[in-house]
Design an enzyme around this catalytic site. Structure first.
Site, PDB file in Angstrom:
ATOM      1  CG  ASP A 249      10.621  78.666  44.417  1.00  0.00           C
ATOM      2  OD1 ASP A 249      11.645  77.820  44.795  1.00  0.00           O
ATOM      3  OD2 ASP A 249      10.818  79.874  43.822  1.00  0.00           O
TER       4      ASP A 249
ATOM      5  CG  ASP B  71      16.747  81.345  41.071  1.00  0.00           C
ATOM      6  OD1 ASP B  71      15.787  80.763  40.476  1.00  0.00           O
ATOM      7  OD2 ASP B  71      16.772  81.458  42.389  1.00  0.00           O
TER       8      ASP B  71
HETATM    9  C1  DGJ Z   1      13.088  81.223  43.369  1.00  0.00           C
HETATM   10  C2  DGJ Z   1      13.007  80.810  42.049  1.00  0.00           C
HETATM   11  O1  DGJ Z   1      14.115  80.042  41.634  1.00  0.00           O
HETATM   12  C3  DGJ Z   1      12.763  81.955  41.043  1.00  0.00           C
HETATM   13  O2  DGJ Z   1      12.657  81.527  39.765  1.00  0.00           O
HETATM   14  C4  DGJ Z   1      11.440  82.773  41.814  1.00  0.00           C
HETATM   15  O3  DGJ Z   1      10.224  81.807  41.491  1.00  0.00           O
HETATM   16  C5  DGJ Z   1      11.704  83.267  42.922  1.00  0.00           C
HETATM   17  N1  DGJ Z   1      12.049  82.112  43.849  1.00  0.00           N
HETATM   18  C6  DGJ Z   1      10.556  83.984  43.505  1.00  0.00           C
HETATM   19  O4  DGJ Z   1      10.693  84.250  44.876  1.00  0.00           O
END
Ligand code: DGJ
Length: 726
Positions: free
Chosen positions: A476, A546
């Site tokens: 991430d 997201d």
């Molecule tokens: C952002 C990601 O896109 C989510 O899926 C998740 O992993 C969160 N970060 C966790 O902090």
């Protein structure tokens, strides 16, 4: 032969399966003559000098070209071309001039890699021929090599540029694009992606008008806002007809993709590193190579253009064990429990995965340091024993014994000010010594221009993976760059930071790929903040957004499919009501939408009713059956969710024997019309049987009349699976 140089007239012809790209040397300049449907023969007549001086100087005593009005392959700043340059250099004497002339050329079999950068590759020499045009500024001794790699069968030409300082003093590169193309008209629509977090890659289409139209990023990532590609089409082009030209940059940092209409109604496309945030000091004898730009053309509209890009990215950019196989059905813990888990809860979810046929469980954010919310611990990549006594090993042993694999989340490029790492190394983040450090999500970004920082990141991830039991990593990156100073670089090199950062990141990812070839890496940046071809070289799939709402995903997936393969789009069935939008959507719709991507679930399976659990079981099996075909098949956009009250698509296997098609009604109208979906890409003479109804149809019926679609229930959908029986 896909590259031909004709000495008699200085013509370079690049031929792919379906198009030609023609250039010509004239008075040392490299001119662009043609890009379009396949042609042969002497194209010299195509160059037309109209003498439109209009205040623009002619070269050398008014005898030469009006540089501002001729189609150049790699335009430079400083002489008399006043349009956007591809290359701009400040010389040791302070002059800002590059004046390149062709001094030679090489035609090579195959395709070389680009040192330190992601790039399209080939599996054997016969897949590609490379033309290298050698140019020189004889005053400054700056040499430039233009690379054109022709992947004939893929209908792809890639371009990048090497700049070599053959002089004896350092120069500063102020702009260095990967590619530029001059067109002799402006009759184009410009298609690009725009968006923001949770609303990535919507499509924008507008006619080209005078001025500069620029998609770009200075965010230290390709970003949610624009995507590093540019598509130009003839004004009436649609999915199946008209000209479509595409440029995609294989890079994850700051970029620019520009198309400008000139005073003479010609157009120039320039794509590459963003010169607004870039400079590079090139010492005597040093070389600089730009990222690669992947180009394609289709004379049959956008469908074929998307196919060309998605095919080459899936087969010749993505790498490793997972490139060609169906990805595991996974369940990600994020929307199941956010930070609220401990080993017991994870084990329960894992047991449920085993019962439901889910093949991999991912422990998302919250397993390390003392992280129970997002304000601490990034950088402290050791397990939180309070939450997870016995560590990750205990969970992986438990799951592996039940046939479920384990995945884990990292955000390795970041550092929380509240972390042991920051307390030990407050100077390891990007920053300027005399400025405050802006936090995003309570975090700062590590300085990946430093080798010690890159080594730390590599070792932290590798140490966890070496303990075994982990088959998947979600990588991430949750903020954009600000105050991006790299204090070990000199003060005159701060504009090198973005590019050096990505060289650092790519080197870490390369090492991890080498040491852990069996681990599936998934890229993520708050969803799709770094959904680009650069990351795909190291990680074959990306958490698309997201926003996990199926209805919202329709647009996001549609926009992403313009240039990226469906197999690169991670798509999960999430809970209803959806956590981001509160939309209530039937399970079947959530499944139909997620099925086209790399598939999984983003919910707590232990909280489902037994009826819903049964749905999970059945849908996991369906993905296992069709996942490989969906990844490798040809995807067709059928109905546009941006402009219609519905969305529809289909994927057809290479041999046309299987077709999986989906339709979602996004906006119900009273007394709906006779909605039908016409499929594409089938064998017209074959008979297809639909899996769920047993109905049979001819391919020509399915493509020309189509199938009736639901019109009465909003957010309801239909999934058709058609198999050839005759
Ligand atoms: C952002 C990601 O896109 C989510 O899926 C998740 O992993 C969160 N970060 C966790 O902090």
């Amino acid at each position: 032969m896909s590259v031909i140089f004709d000495q008699s007239n200085g013509q370079y012809s690049l031929h792919t399966k379906n198009y030609s790209y023609i250039m010509q040397e004239k008075e040392g300049f490299l001119l662009h003559l043609y890009w379009g449907k396949k042609i042969f023969g002497d194209c010299s007549y195509m160059f037309r000098e109209q003498g439109r001086a209009a205040f623009s100087p002619r070269m050398e005593n008014c005898d030469g070209f009006i540089l501002d009005d001729i189609p150049l392959e790699y335009p430079c700043w400083g002489r008399a071309d006043m349009r956007t340059p591809a290359l701009e250099i400040t010389n040791p004497d302070g002059s800002v001039i590059v004046d390149l002339r062709v001094v030679g050329r090489r035609i090579e079999k195959g395709k070389q890699g680009i040192k330190g950068l992601p790039a399209v590759y080939t599996e054997n020499e016969s897949e590609c021929e490379t033309l290298v045009v050698e140019m020189l500024d004889s005053v400054s001794n700056i040499a430039v090599e233009l690379y054109y790699c022709v992947l004939e069968d893929y209908d792809i030409i890639t371009r990048y540029t090497k700049i070599i300082n053959k002089g004896d003093s350092e120069v500063r590169i102020d702009a260095a694009a990967s590619a530029a193309v001059d067109f002799d008209h402006i009759k184009f629509d410009v298609i690009s992606n725009f968006g923001t977090h949770c609303r990535e890659r919507n499509i924008e289409r507008a006619p080209l008008t005078h001025g500069r139209y620029i998609m770009s990023s200075r965010r230290g990532a390709s970003s949610h806002v624009h995507n590093p590609f540019l598509i130009l089409t003839s004004p009436t082009a649609d999915e199946v007809s008209g000209d479509a030209y595409g440029f995609v940059l294989v890079y994850s940092g700051n970029f620019t993709a520009e198309i400008a209409a000139t005073q003479f109604d010609s157009a120039r496309a320039v794509i590459g590193l963003n010169p607004d945030s870039f400079c590079w000091t090139l010492g005597a004898g040093e070389e600089f190579t730009t990222p690669e730009c992947v180009m394609s053309y289709s004379g049959e509209g956008l469908d074929t253009l998307s196919y060309n890009f998605s095919r080459v990215f899936r087969e010749r950019l993505a790498r490793g064990k997972y490139r060609d196989v169906r990805r595991p059905v996974l369940l990600n813990s994020w929307e199941a429990c956010y930070f609220g888990f401990d080993s017991e809860r994870l084990i329960k979810i894992g047991d449920s995965c085993a019962e439901l046929g889910i093949e991999l469980m991912v422990i998302d954010d919250g397993w390390f340091g003392k992280r129970n919310n997002d304000n601490c611990s990034l950088g402290d990549w050791y397990v939180n024993e309070e939450k997870m006594p016995g560590g990750i090993k205990r969970i992986s042993d438990h799951l592996n014994a039940k046939g479920v694999k384990l995945g884990i989340w990292f955000e390795p490029e970041m550092i929380s000010p509240d972390s042991d790492l920051y307390r030990a190394h407050p100077d390891w983040c990007l920053h300027y010594d005399n400025r405050p450090r802006s936090e995003g999500r309570y975090q700062l970004i590590l300085d990946l221009t430093r080798q010690d920082v890159c080594d730390y990141i590599y070792e932290s991830v590798a140490k966890v993976l070496r303990e075994g039991g982990i088959s998947y990593v979600k990588w991430d990156f949750n903020r954009n760059m600000s105050e991006a100073g790299a204090m070990l670089l000199g003060k005159d090199r701060q504009r090198e930071v973005d590019f050096r950062y990505y060289l650092g990141l790519y080197s870490v990812l390369e090492r991890l790929n080498e040491e852990f070839p069996d681990v599936l890496f998934e890229s993520c940046s708050g969803g799709g903040g770094r959904f680009d071809a650069g990351m795909l070289y190291y990680m074959p799939q990306v958490w698309t957004s997201d926003n996990s709402d199926a209805i919202e995903r329709l647009r996001i997936q549609y926009g992403t499919s313009l240039v990226y393969p469906m197999s690169a789009m991670s798509a999960h069935v999430s809970a209803s009501p959806n956590h981001q939008t509160a939309h209530v959507t039937p399970f079947d719709t959530r499944f139909t939408v997620a099925l086209t991507g790399s598939f999984g679930y983003e919910l707590d399976p232990t909280a489902l009713s037994s009826e819903e659990q049964q749905k999970v079981r059945e849908t996991a099996e369906l993905y296992k059956e069709y996942g490989e075909m969906l990844a490798k098949g040809r995807y067709h956009r059928l109905r546009d969710p941006h402009n219609e009250p519905c969305s529809a698509w289909c994927t057809v296997s290479e041999d046309k024997s299987v077709c999986v098609a989906g339709y979602v009604l996004t906006h119900v109208r009273l007394y709906g019309n006779n909605e039908r979906v016409q499929l594409r890409g089938l064998d017209p003479d074959a008979i297809y049987k639909e899996r769920f109804t047993g109905a049979t149809y001819r391919g020509d019926q399915l493509m020309n009349f189509g199938l009736h679609a639901p019109t009465t229930l909003e957010f309801h959908s239909i999934l058709w699976i058609l198999e050839k029986i005759d």
